[in-house]
Design a protein around this motif. Structure first.
Motif, mmCIF file in Angstrom:
data_model
loop_
_atom_site.group_PDB
_atom_site.id
_atom_site.type_symbol
_atom_site.label_atom_id
_atom_site.label_comp_id
_atom_site.label_asym_id
_atom_site.label_seq_id
_atom_site.Cartn_x
_atom_site.Cartn_y
_atom_site.Cartn_z
ATOM 1 N N ASP A 135 -5.119 5.657 -8.377
ATOM 2 C CA ASP A 135 -4.799 4.757 -7.265
ATOM 3 C C ASP A 135 -5.909 3.721 -7.166
ATOM 4 N N THR A 136 -5.661 2.544 -7.678
ATOM 5 C CA THR A 136 -6.670 1.486 -7.676
ATOM 6 C C THR A 136 -6.320 0.325 -6.761
ATOM 7 N N LEU A 137 -5.101 0.340 -6.189
ATOM 8 C CA LEU A 137 -4.657 -0.773 -5.365
ATOM 9 C C LEU A 137 -4.841 -0.472 -3.891
ATOM 10 N N PRO A 138 -5.364 -1.400 -3.097
ATOM 11 C CA PRO A 138 -5.494 -1.173 -1.653
ATOM 12 C C PRO A 138 -4.133 -1.166 -0.978
ATOM 13 N N PRO A 139 -4.000 -0.445 0.140
ATOM 14 C CA PRO A 139 -2.716 -0.412 0.850
ATOM 15 C C PRO A 139 -2.349 -1.792 1.401
ATOM 16 N N VAL A 192 -2.077 7.249 4.732
ATOM 17 C CA VAL A 192 -3.013 6.154 4.965
ATOM 18 C C VAL A 192 -3.578 6.272 6.382
ATOM 19 N N LYS A 193 -4.894 6.163 6.510
ATOM 20 C CA LYS A 193 -5.541 6.094 7.817
ATOM 21 C C LYS A 193 -5.601 4.633 8.220
ATOM 22 N N SER A 194 -5.051 4.306 9.381
ATOM 23 C CA SER A 194 -4.988 2.895 9.772
ATOM 24 C C SER A 194 -5.222 2.740 11.257
ATOM 25 N N THR A 203 -6.899 -2.506 9.963
ATOM 26 C CA THR A 203 -7.502 -1.939 8.769
ATOM 27 C C THR A 203 -6.708 -0.728 8.301
ATOM 28 N N ALA A 204 -6.709 -0.486 6.994
ATOM 29 C CA ALA A 204 -6.020 0.672 6.423
ATOM 30 C C ALA A 204 -6.837 1.192 5.251
ATOM 31 N N GLU A 205 -6.909 2.517 5.134
ATOM 32 C CA GLU A 205 -7.623 3.152 4.028
ATOM 33 C C GLU A 205 -6.755 4.263 3.470
ATOM 34 N N ASP A 206 -6.477 4.221 2.151
ATOM 35 C CA ASP A 206 -5.634 5.253 1.546
ATOM 36 C C ASP A 206 -6.472 6.450 1.120
ATOM 37 N N ALA A 207 -5.801 7.455 0.571
ATOM 38 C CA ALA A 207 -6.474 8.705 0.220
ATOM 39 C C ALA A 207 -7.524 8.509 -0.862
ATOM 40 N N ALA A 208 -7.383 7.459 -1.668
ATOM 41 C CA ALA A 208 -8.359 7.185 -2.719
ATOM 42 C C ALA A 208 -9.571 6.437 -2.194
#
Length: 457
Positions: free
Chosen positions: A143-147, A175-177, A218-223
């Protein structure tokens, strides 16, 4: 003589040879420990390996990343074999620690499922000199792409000390957002709409944040990939009044005995004015701890809107406003300051206190300077607080409707007279209750947005 010669041959040649062969054909596999911070691979992620073989020693380690028919070598290392008859040679490596960068993009692999294949062999002659082998296969996800974020709500007009609402759509799960206001995070939740990819976040500006405050989704995925998304907003400024409160001996005698500060009590007794010194600690250290406690409670929130319409205001006179800057004096000397983060309402003594709106009780008990306090969760991190109560008739997890009696006014805590201290909280910030008492404000800033997004789905 021949027998002696034969024995010497056995001792000198055959016994060492047998020992070497036994040593070289040992059957214990190497030890392999893997430290992978996440099963979601992204650039700049590091895989750490601890490998060990305390018998014949390490021969080779290979790390490969496999995705369908594509296999890419991340690392391959061969160790010196040493001499056959020198098993304790210093050249032989018994253990090693390896830090391996995992850069999926550099290897041309696409986002999706993959397998990390790790293999370690030793210098044993087992398996036609291939050695004993330790292997691990770890299922991972590249997973290299941002949400991606799409803001769905349009106008966002917020006031210093006020509340805002933003509605947005996410295009991946797990996703934590939420919304960042300065350096404070307000979590977003799904549950307002049937579509789980649509999230709602109530956010707030505290009394110190005015025009120029940075706000974004803002959003942060599991990666650990992160995205920031700005949205249109306008911040209205406003001021707060200042007030001087004169602390009297009668007030100190009325309120301070209710507070017990453990070992500090003996310290106060040695002071020239014990009650005054105690007040200074109560109004600073204890106040800060109590504020922190009540502001932590809305984290226990339901991801649904439990309230409906404007919040009801208890009838009575307003004795203090939201954001008032208070300076405390004693005999003309300043002894402390505070901010009043609610509205004080005074009616008749022991007046019934009603729930301002429907919700779930998340606190009902004494809290230092607030006295007997009830906090109601209204969903999505929005809560109302009622303090200085003389008594409480609700318990944690009770469901209440707008207008249900939850207790009576009083003067518990740091209160000079019978009244209700009422606050509104968004996540962990006190906000101006005047907005939530105003039906027009609610319709223009909250419900109209929800309706517009709902109709546009």
């Amino acid at each position: 003589m021949k027998k002696i010669f034969f024995l010497v041959i056995c001792v000198v040649i055959l016994v060492p040879l047998a020992w070497v062969l036994t040593y070289r054909f040992e059957g214990t596999s190497p030890e392999l420990e893997v430290d992978l911070p996440s099963l979601y691979l992204k650039d700049k992620l590091t895989l750490s390996l601890d490998i060990k073989d305390m018998k014949t020693g390490l021969r080779e380690v290979q790390v490969r990343l496999v995705q369908q028919e594509i296999e890419k070598t991340l690392m391959e290392k061969t160790y010196p074999a040493g001499s056959v008859f020198s098993p304790f040679s210093g050249e032989i490596r018994k253990e090693d620690r390896l830090d391996i960068p995992v850069e999926a993009n550099r290897h041309g692999l696409s986002d999706g499922k993959a397998t990390l294949h790790i293999q370690v062999s030793d210098l044993s002659w087992r398996g036609w000199n291939r050695g004993n082998i330790a292997e691990k296969n770890i299922s991972v996800f590249i997973d290299t792409l941002p949400p991606r974020i799409e803001v769905l709500s349009r106008q966002h007009n917020v006031e210093r000390g006020g509340t805002g609402l933003v509605i947005y759509k996410l295009f991946e799960s797990d996703v934590k957002s939420g919304v960042m206001v300065g350096d404070r995070f307000f979590p977003g939740h799904s549950g307002m709409f049937d579509q789980t990819d649509i999230h709602t976040a109530f956010f707030a500006l505290d009394h110190t944040q005015g025009p120029g405050t940075r706000i974004w989704v803002t959003a942060e995925d599991a990666a650990g990939n992160t995205t920031r998304k700005g949205f249109y907003h306008y911040i209205r400024d406003r001021g707060f009044k200042s007030d001087v409160l004169k602390i009297s001996d009668s007030f100190l005698g009325l309120t301070m005995p209710d507070f017990h500060l453990g070992d500090r009590e003996a310290q106060f007794e040695k002071a020239d004015h014990p009650l005054l010194e105690k007040f200074k600690v109560v109004n600073s250290e204890l106040r800060n701890a109590n504020v922190k406690k009540v502001l932590s409670m809305p984290a226990d929130t339901e991801p649904q809107m439990l309230w409906d319409g404007k919040f009801e205001r208890m009838s009575g006179a307003t004795r203090a406003g939201f954001g008032d800057r208070r300076t405390y004096t004693y005999n003309g000397n300043e002894i402390g300051q505070s901010r009043h983060m609610g509205i004080d309402l005074a009616s008749t003594a022991l007046a019934p206190v009603k729930a301002a709106n429907s919700g779930r009780i998340i606190m009902a008990g004494p809290v230092g300077i607030f006295g007997n306090t009830v906090i109601i969760d209204h969903g999505f991190g929005l809560a109302s607080l009622y303090s200085h109560l003389s008594n409480m008739v609700v318990s944690v997890e009770d469901k209440v409707k707008k207008g249900d009696i939850i207790g009576n006014t009083g003067m518990t805590g740091l209160a000079a007279g019978d009244h209700l201290h009422f606050s509104m909280i968004v996540h962990n910030v006190f906000v101006n209750p005047l907005e939530w008492w105003d039906q027009n404000w609610i319709e223009n800033n909250i419900t109209a947005k929800i309706k517009a997004v709902g109709e546009g789905k």
